[in-house]
Design a protein around this motif. Structure first.
Motif, short mmCIF file in Angstrom:
data_model
loop_
_atom_site.label_atom_id
_atom_site.label_comp_id
_atom_site.label_asym_id
_atom_site.label_seq_id
_atom_site.Cartn_x
_atom_site.Cartn_y
_atom_site.Cartn_z
N GLU A 256 25.02 -62.64 -36.97
CA GLU A 256 24.15 -63.81 -36.83
C GLU A 256 23.70 -63.93 -35.39
N CYS A 257 22.50 -64.46 -35.21
CA CYS A 257 22.03 -64.76 -33.86
C CYS A 257 22.18 -66.27 -33.66
N GLY A 258 21.66 -66.78 -32.57
CA GLY A 258 21.76 -68.21 -32.29
C GLY A 258 21.18 -69.05 -33.41
N MET A 263 22.09 -62.48 -41.23
CA MET A 263 22.76 -61.59 -40.28
C MET A 263 21.93 -60.35 -40.00
N HIS A 264 21.54 -60.19 -38.74
CA HIS A 264 20.72 -59.03 -38.36
C HIS A 264 21.49 -57.74 -38.61
N LEU A 265 20.82 -56.79 -39.25
CA LEU A 265 21.47 -55.52 -39.54
C LEU A 265 21.62 -54.69 -38.28
N ILE A 318 9.98 -61.43 -39.06
CA ILE A 318 10.75 -61.19 -37.84
C ILE A 318 11.39 -62.51 -37.41
N CYS A 319 12.65 -62.45 -37.02
CA CYS A 319 13.42 -63.65 -36.66
C CYS A 319 12.89 -64.27 -35.36
N GLY A 320 13.01 -65.56 -35.27
CA GLY A 320 12.57 -66.29 -34.08
C GLY A 320 13.34 -65.94 -32.82
N CYS A 321 14.50 -65.29 -32.96
CA CYS A 321 15.30 -64.95 -31.78
C CYS A 321 14.73 -63.73 -31.06
N GLY A 322 13.82 -63.01 -31.73
CA GLY A 322 13.22 -61.84 -31.11
C GLY A 322 13.83 -60.53 -31.59
ZN LIG Z 1 17.68 -63.76 -35.07
#
Ligand SMILES: [Zn+2]
Length: 430
Positions: A256-258, A263-265, A318-322
């Motif tokens: 997981e990111c913030g 969960m990012h692979l 694409i996730c907002g965390c980058g």
């Molecule tokens: Zn993310």
């Protein structure tokens, strides 16, 4: 002390974590081409497996080609080792080149070479960083160190990140709480239930968990982390609780990111979802069994290893965390508990999570096919009082979101549901 804002941003390995999807695919294809050839040339197991399937490593050029490679079932490996101990001829390197041996559940003996350590360390650091850990954190590692990889692996990850590890393992709750206070421990790695237990114990001893303990970030795995439990831990400790998906045989597969929405692979592994029945690779969005290939495993290579876990790769946005790698939905339980209803995989846990939120415990999903063509399913739920006092619309909506099917709830009196099964499949397939 690292600020919460700092914990939420940045990357450990920006190059790989923000790689455009097309490059990511090419990167993984390069890894699997080389890995298939390596496993084929260095282990009898994969040499035979490829030959029986009529595939040569040179045939594997793309991820699509890779879907034709036979799956590896853990039960096969356990059997091979049992018949030909200790490693069952699975070793691809000389015994002397192994630097650590673990015994994972099965049991399966697994050796790791020093050469793989850099890649394993990198994936652990990516996971911890993504969860919010930073250089300077002081971290209690509470997974077991007894013959299994989790405790040792996380300890090394913490150290590589530049943080301080306290290798505690489980148990010794009094000492753990004492150390947390003495050293101003800022990070926790372990199961959510164990941190919950520490919280209760601390409160009982008169320790104010929010004020007197400095736990600010947690990495949880090995158990589900439902949102209610996440919130509970975050409130109890005034912390940021994040999870990773990993299994003893493979390492950290997702993190997981913030933002904590999937969960990012791990970029250096190839993760697929297959239909548990047909074993065909499924597109993003569909639930099935998680299959993983870890190309940096050199001592005992696994190709398309069946985890037995059920999940799905979430939509392609694409996730907002980058971070650009696709995300895995939270763990949905073991795949052998899954059934397919109206073309959708249904797992009792999906139903359970929603009902639990509304204080409903005992339930049973009954699936029938009265006309032998279409599935009919009823979710029987035991409820003592008048069901019209429940927020039925909310429950139906949350269930529909969870199972991607229109739910049909039938309330029954306590004691009316027979048996412990959460899913009863009465369909007959000829
Ligand atoms: Zn993310």
């Amino acid at each position: 002390m690292v600020s919460r804002e700092e914990r939420m941003k940045g990357f450990y390995d920006e190059k790989h974590e923000t790689m455009p999807r097309k490059e990511q695919k090419e990167f993984q294809e390069k890894l699997i081409r080389e890995f298939c050839e390596y496993a084929y040339n260095n282990t009898k197991y994969y040499h035979d497996k490829f030959d029986v399937a009529g595939i040569k490593p040179i045939d594997i050029k793309t991820l699509e080609d890779f879907h034709n490679v036979p799956l590896t079932q853990k039960s096969e490996l356990v059997e091979i080792q049992k018949n030909n101990p200790p490693f069952g001829g699975l070793l691809a390197i000389p015994l002397n080149d192994i630097n650590v041996v673990f015994r994972s559940p099965g049991p399966l003996l697994e050796g790791f070479s020093i050469k793989a350590a850099t890649s394993i360390g990198n994936s652990l650091c990516k996971a911890l960083y993504s969860n919010g850990f930073r250089k300077g954190d002081i971290v209690n590692v509470t997974f077991s160190f007894a013959g299994v990889p989790a405790g040792l692996g996380f300890t090394q990850g913490v150290n590589l990140l530049g943080a301080i590890s306290i290798p505690m393992g489980t148990g010794k709750t009094d000492i753990q709480i004492e150390l947390m206070k003495q050293l101003n421990v800022t990070g926790f790695i372990g199961t959510p239930s164990f941190l919950g237990k520490l919280g209760k114990k601390a409160t009982k001893k008169g320790v104010k968990t929010r004020e007197e303990l400095s736990i600010d970030v947690g990495c949880f795995t090995a158990e589900p982390l439902p949102e209610s439990l996440r919130k509970n831990l975050e409130d109890t400790f005034d912390m940021m609780a994040r999870q990773v998906y990993g299994i003893a045989d493979l390492g950290i597969i997702g993190r997981e990111c913030g933002l904590a929405q999937g969960m990012h692979l791990e970029e250096s592994m190839v993760t697929e979802i297959v239909d548990p029945n047909t074993k065909e690779t499924l597109p993003p969005g569909e639930r099935g069994e998680v299959i993983v290939t870890v190309p940096y495993r050199r001592a005992i290579p696994f190709i398309r290893f069946c985890t037995g876990d059920a999940s799905r790769v979430m939509d392609e946005a694409i996730c907002g965390c980058g971070r650009t790698s696709p995300k895995l939905e939270r763990w949905l339980g073991r795949v052998n508990q899954i059934i397919k209803v109206k073309g959708q995989f249904l797992h009792p846990k999906q139903v359970k999570n929603v009902l639990k939120k509304h204080g409903l415990k005992k339930f049973q999903v009954v699936v029938t096919r009265p006309d032998n063509i279409s599935d009919v399913f009823v979710i029987k739920v035991e409820y003592e009082g008048d069901p019209s006092s429940l927020p039925i619309d909310d429950i139906n909506k949350e269930l529909a979101d969870a199972i991607i099917l229109k739910p049909n709830i039938e309330f029954v009196k306590p004691g009316e549901i027979k048996g412990k099964e959460e899913i009863v499949d009465l369909r007959k397939f000829d």
